[in-house]
Design a protein around this motif. Structure first.
Motif, PDB file in Angstrom:
ATOM      1  N   THR A 237      37.949  48.484  38.607  1.00  0.00           N
ATOM      2  CA  THR A 237      38.612  49.063  37.432  1.00  0.00           C
ATOM      3  C   THR A 237      40.106  49.250  37.655  1.00  0.00           C
ATOM      4  O   THR A 237      40.879  49.253  36.703  1.00  0.00           O
ATOM      5  CB  THR A 237      37.976  50.410  37.059  1.00  0.00           C
ATOM      6  OG1 THR A 237      38.007  51.286  38.206  1.00  0.00           O
ATOM      7  CG2 THR A 237      36.532  50.225  36.620  1.00  0.00           C
ATOM      8  N   LYS A 239      42.170  47.136  38.945  1.00  0.00           N
ATOM      9  CA  LYS A 239      42.910  45.919  38.628  1.00  0.00           C
ATOM     10  C   LYS A 239      43.148  45.753  37.127  1.00  0.00           C
ATOM     11  O   LYS A 239      43.920  44.891  36.714  1.00  0.00           O
ATOM     12  CB  LYS A 239      42.208  44.691  39.195  1.00  0.00           C
ATOM     13  CG  LYS A 239      40.833  44.400  38.614  1.00  0.00           C
ATOM     14  CD  LYS A 239      40.201  43.211  39.321  1.00  0.00           C
ATOM     15  CE  LYS A 239      38.837  42.859  38.742  1.00  0.00           C
ATOM     16  NZ  LYS A 239      38.190  41.742  39.455  1.00  0.00           N
ATOM     17  N   GLU A 240      42.506  46.592  36.322  1.00  0.00           N
ATOM     18  CA  GLU A 240      42.785  46.575  34.891  1.00  0.00           C
ATOM     19  C   GLU A 240      44.146  47.205  34.585  1.00  0.00           C
ATOM     20  O   GLU A 240      44.714  46.986  33.515  1.00  0.00           O
ATOM     21  CB  GLU A 240      41.696  47.342  34.136  1.00  0.00           C
ATOM     22  CG  GLU A 240      40.311  46.718  34.243  1.00  0.00           C
ATOM     23  CD  GLU A 240      39.237  47.591  33.613  1.00  0.00           C
ATOM     24  OE1 GLU A 240      39.612  48.585  32.945  1.00  0.00           O
ATOM     25  OE2 GLU A 240      38.043  47.288  33.783  1.00  0.00           O
ATOM     26  N   HIS A 241      44.674  47.972  35.531  1.00  0.00           N
ATOM     27  CA  HIS A 241      45.951  48.666  35.348  1.00  0.00           C
ATOM     28  C   HIS A 241      47.059  48.103  36.226  1.00  0.00           C
ATOM     29  O   HIS A 241      48.233  48.142  35.853  1.00  0.00           O
ATOM     30  CB  HIS A 241      45.774  50.160  35.650  1.00  0.00           C
ATOM     31  CG  HIS A 241      44.760  50.843  34.792  1.00  0.00           C
ATOM     32  ND1 HIS A 241      45.090  51.458  33.608  1.00  0.00           N
ATOM     33  CD2 HIS A 241      43.417  51.000  34.948  1.00  0.00           C
ATOM     34  CE1 HIS A 241      44.001  51.976  33.061  1.00  0.00           C
ATOM     35  NE2 HIS A 241      42.968  51.711  33.855  1.00  0.00           N
TER      36      HIS A 241
END
Length: 313
Positions: A237, A239-241
């Motif tokens: 999660t 790497k979504e940011h």
């Protein structure tokens, strides 16, 4: 300045300066120079300032940090100078190696060289401590030194912060944190340096992170920044940011290791050039006997020793 000066720690995307300036309607040399002129003229009239000869590059970065607003930049500079007077311990000049040596087996931190696609700088703190035998006073001083470095050299859209607590005993960490001291340090970072924090990301699978956030983080940050907190149990999660390719190798990215980033940062902060800069900036205090109004204290500081909630753009 027409281009972003090269720096040993930071890399920029080809359109970083253009992108950042255009967001605040400062997309021509005339506009940015006019804004700097306004701020420069105002500084010269502040008889309570101990330093009035800030470089134009420094002032441009202050304006960019304040989203292109010269009025916000005035308040930012006044706050930073005032905090140097009111809380001098955080701004003491030390060899950075001396400040961090007691955390050698606890903290590995640094700025990622590459920016995100929307031109944010990422700061990563990897906490590997199981037990903590000293306070974090020197680390807070080191953090202020990092802020001085960012203000002097970086040119970005804001900051993303990643706390990697996967190897941390969070309850032990909790026992060694002084809420007042942490609040003061964060007040300087967010109110004084005015860095725009896009998000605070905690990487841990520990259920005690909720206790830490409720007992510590929410006590020192306002609602707007609290709402920017994200907890990640694993990299999937995160790497979504933060783009995977700009993360260090131990996070599955393509960047050099955190240990190398950290060591290079310490080397950079220890240079004579930066130490001389800190000495120069130590004059950027206030003489409160010469301040023309006490409204600054009423609006931003309240009574001596107390600090109101941090405001975030």
């Amino acid at each position: 300045m027409e281009t972003i000066p090269k720096n040993r720690m930071f890399e920029y995307r080809d359109d970083t300066m253009k992108f950042v300036r255009e967001q605040y309607n400062l997309n021509t040399p005339a506009r940015i120079n006019q804004a700097i002129d306004i701020l420069e003229d105002w500084i010269k009239k502040q008889c309570h300032f101990g330093k009035t000869d800030f470089s134009r590059e420094y002032l441009e970065r202050a304006i960019i940090i304040c989203k292109g607003s010269t009025e916000k930049a005035k308040k930012k500079l006044d706050k930073t100078c005032t905090f140097r007077t009111l809380m001098p311990a955080f701004f003491e000049i030390h060899n950075p190696r001396d400040l961090v040596k007691e955390y050698d087996n606890i903290v590995i931190d640094g700025f990622l060289p590459k920016l995100t696609k929307d031109h944010y700088r990422v700061y990563v703190l990897r906490n590997i401590g199981k037990r903590f035998e000293s306070s974090f006073s020197n680390y807070y001083k080191f953090t202020i030194m990092l802020c001085e470095y960012l203000q002097r050299y970086d040119y970005c859209n804001g900051i993303l912060v990643l706390f990697d607590y996967r190897e941390t005993n969070i309850m032990e960490l909790l026992k060694n944190i002084s809420i007042m001291e942490l609040r003061q340090a964060l007040t300087i970072v967010v109110e004084g340096f005015s860095f725009r924090i896009k998000g605070l990301h905690f990487l841990t699978s520990s259920k005690t992170i909720e206790t830490f956030i409720n007992m510590v983080v929410k006590q020192v940050l306002n609602e707007k920044l609290v709402n920017r907190i994200h907890v990640h149990k694993d990299i999937s999660t995160l790497k979504e940011h933060i783009p995977l390719e700009i993360l260090p190798v131990e996070y599955g990215g393509k960047e050099k290791s955190m240990e190398k980033i950290h060591n290079e940062l310490i080397d950079e902060l220890s240079t004579k050039e930066f130490m001389d800069y800190l000495q120069e900036m130590s004059a950027a205090k206030t003489d409160e006997s010469k301040r023309q109004t006490d409204k600054f204290y009423e609006q931003y500081l309240g009574t001596p020793g107390s600090f109101r909630s941090l405001s975030v753009d």
